[in-house]
Each structure stands twice: as C-alpha cells, then as structure tokens.
Design an enzyme around this catalytic site. Structure first.
Site, PDB file in Angstrom:
ATOM      1  N   HIS A  96       0.283  -1.150   0.104  1.00  0.00           N
ATOM      2  CA  HIS A  96       0.289   0.140  -0.438  1.00  0.00           C
ATOM      3  C   HIS A  96       0.952   1.713  -0.311  1.00  0.00           C
ATOM      4  O   HIS A  96       0.970   2.340  -1.050  1.00  0.00           O
ATOM      5  CB  HIS A  96      -0.600   0.208   1.086  1.00  0.00           C
ATOM      6  CG  HIS A  96      -1.681   0.825   1.078  1.00  0.00           C
ATOM      7  ND1 HIS A  96      -2.724   1.589   0.719  1.00  0.00           N
ATOM      8  CD2 HIS A  96      -1.415   2.406   1.917  1.00  0.00           C
ATOM      9  CE1 HIS A  96      -3.336   3.382   1.380  1.00  0.00           C
ATOM     10  NE2 HIS A  96      -2.599   3.250   1.640  1.00  0.00           N
ATOM     11  N   GLU A  97       1.829   1.353   1.245  1.00  0.00           N
ATOM     12  CA  GLU A  97       2.723   2.336   0.854  1.00  0.00           C
ATOM     13  C   GLU A  97       3.611   2.203  -0.354  1.00  0.00           C
ATOM     14  O   GLU A  97       3.892   4.252  -1.182  1.00  0.00           O
ATOM     15  CB  GLU A  97       3.800   2.619   2.106  1.00  0.00           C
ATOM     16  CG  GLU A  97       3.088   2.008   3.474  1.00  0.00           C
ATOM     17  CD  GLU A  97       1.992   3.977   3.711  1.00  0.00           C
ATOM     18  OE1 GLU A  97       1.985   4.597   2.605  1.00  0.00           O
ATOM     19  OE2 GLU A  97       1.262   3.349   4.198  1.00  0.00           O
ATOM     20  N   HIS A 100       1.809   4.566  -2.692  1.00  0.00           N
ATOM     21  CA  HIS A 100       1.415   5.550  -2.617  1.00  0.00           C
ATOM     22  C   HIS A 100       3.050   6.586  -3.473  1.00  0.00           C
ATOM     23  O   HIS A 100       3.226   7.523  -4.560  1.00  0.00           O
ATOM     24  CB  HIS A 100       1.636   6.270  -1.330  1.00  0.00           C
ATOM     25  CG  HIS A 100       1.188   6.052  -0.674  1.00  0.00           C
ATOM     26  ND1 HIS A 100      -0.599   6.732  -1.413  1.00  0.00           N
ATOM     27  CD2 HIS A 100      -0.029   5.137   0.632  1.00  0.00           C
ATOM     28  CE1 HIS A 100      -1.367   6.472  -0.463  1.00  0.00           C
ATOM     29  NE2 HIS A 100      -1.226   5.881   0.676  1.00  0.00           N
ATOM     30  N   HIS A 104       3.041   8.915  -6.861  1.00  0.00           N
ATOM     31  CA  HIS A 104       3.993  10.019  -7.209  1.00  0.00           C
ATOM     32  C   HIS A 104       4.367  10.201  -8.605  1.00  0.00           C
ATOM     33  O   HIS A 104       4.730  11.210  -8.753  1.00  0.00           O
ATOM     34  CB  HIS A 104       4.722  10.188  -5.863  1.00  0.00           C
ATOM     35  CG  HIS A 104       5.757  11.509  -5.902  1.00  0.00           C
ATOM     36  ND1 HIS A 104       6.805  11.341  -4.876  1.00  0.00           N
ATOM     37  CD2 HIS A 104       5.825  12.347  -5.915  1.00  0.00           C
ATOM     38  CE1 HIS A 104       7.299  12.585  -4.514  1.00  0.00           C
ATOM     39  NE2 HIS A 104       6.886  13.123  -6.009  1.00  0.00           N
TER      40      HIS A 104
END
Length: 226
Positions: A96-97, A100, A104
């Site tokens: 999940h991280e 991100h 980006h």
C-alpha cells in the site's frame, strides 16, 4: 457548541470502533506466515523495482501502524512489525505504501492535489480552533470571524475527502500487484484485502466527521443571518 460536542463524541466512538477492528485484523493476520517467506521490506523493494522506481528508499521506523510514504524525501517508511514481518498484514501495508510511491512517480492527480493542499491545511489547522471559538463568541458583533473559521475548516474537510481516492487507489494498486505477481496465495490475498479495507475506513470516518462538523458551523452562521 453542544452540537459540535455531540458530533465529536459520535465520531470519536465510531473512530475507536474502526481503529479497534483495524488493530484486531492486523494482529490476526500477522500470526499467519506468508507462504513465500518474504518480508514487508522485500515486498516493498520488489514492487518499487517492478514499477521502475529506483529513487525511493525503504526504511524502518519505530511504532506500530506508523507506516507512510514521504514524498519530500522519497522514502517508504515501514513500521518495524511491517518491515520485518513475513505475513499477509505486512505485505498489505508495505505494498500500500509503495502504491503511494507509484502515484507520486506517475503524477497521480489526486495525490498532486493533496500535496498542494498540505501547506495550506497545516497553517489553517493551527489557528482554526481559535478563530472558530472567537467567531462563535462574537457571532453578533463580528460574524466575519466565524466566516473565516468556516472557510478554514472547509479546507481541512476538503483535504479529508481528497485523501480518500488517494488511499483507495494506493490499496487497489497494491492488491492488484501482489495478486498479479503471485506474492500471496488466494487465502493470503483475502486477508490483505480485508486489512486494507479497514485501514481505508479510518479515513472515511474522519472525512464524514469533518463534514458533519463543518455543516454544524455553517448552520450557526446561517441562523445568525436569519
């Protein structure tokens, strides 16, 4: 102000319930070893490499559920249980991280909007409580102060709702990748999806609570004008 307190208490209770469910799910899914034996850190590295991202570091941070992606220094920060963990919960959070980080790298529009709101919301959040309190106390003599407070609170509410597609998209990217790459088994995938579902609900509760409070302050302002 009583209405704001009632809203705050309701949101707090629901938030506590969701948080409890989230923690219990992670504790449960952390007890089942991942079939392929990979750690959260290894999963994160693989996902970044698979998306051609070489300028993001995966680091370990203290705490539990303190995982986050920092776009400023391009780091995927994983809590120690996730960084070293070799289970469905760790895989879900790590991926999940990294989702991100992928957002980006691809200039995902909602993340870009959220990033632009961050400095404005940080400033507004610092002075907003005092402006709203003063605005309510001076509602008859200086209603413009409450208007300013409502605008500030509106920005934080907007930020909460912009955060929702950012979080859900990161989870969708994570789940699609771990399934496509065979990182998890069918059972492990179900656990990962459930863990991320409850994590997302914390943001939903926060956004709804913020909107309810905003509408309450708007009602005070409107009643003053009637």
């Amino acid at each position: 102000m009583m209405g704001a307190y009632v809203i705050g208490i309701v949101v707090m209770l629901v938030s506590m319930l969701v948080s409890w469910q989230l923690k219990s799910r992670f504790q449960k899914y952390s007890k089942t070893p991942l079939a392929n034996g990979m750690s959260g850190a290894e999963v994160a590295q693989h996902m970044l490499q698979d998306h051609g991202i070489s300028n993001v570091r995966v680091v370990s941070v203290a705490g539990q559920l303190t995982d986050h992606y920092n776009p400023a220094n391009r780091t995927v920060n994983l809590s120690e249980p996730v960084y070293h963990g070799r289970n469905a919960a760790a895989v879900a959070v790590a991926a999940h991280e990294c989702g991100h980080a992928v957002q980006h790298a691809t200039a995902y529009s909602w993340l870009t909007m959220r990033s632009k709101l961050v400095p404005v919301v940080q400033v507004s959040s610092t002075i907003m409580p005092w402006v709203i309190m003063g605005g309510i106390l001076m509602i008859n003599s200086f209603p413009q102060l409450l208007v300013a407070g409502v605008v500030m609170f509106g920005l934080t509410t907007l930020f909460s709702f912009v955060t929702l597609p950012v979080e859900y998209d990161a989870s969708n990217r994570a789940l699609a990748w771990i399934q496509r790459r065979g990182i998890v088994t069918t059972g492990e995938y179900a656990m990962s999806a459930d863990a991320l579902k409850w994590a997302a609900r914390t943001y939903v509760v926060s956004a709804i609570g913020s909107l309810a409070t905003l509408l309450y302050y708007v009602s005070i302002l409107m009643n003053r004008r009637d």
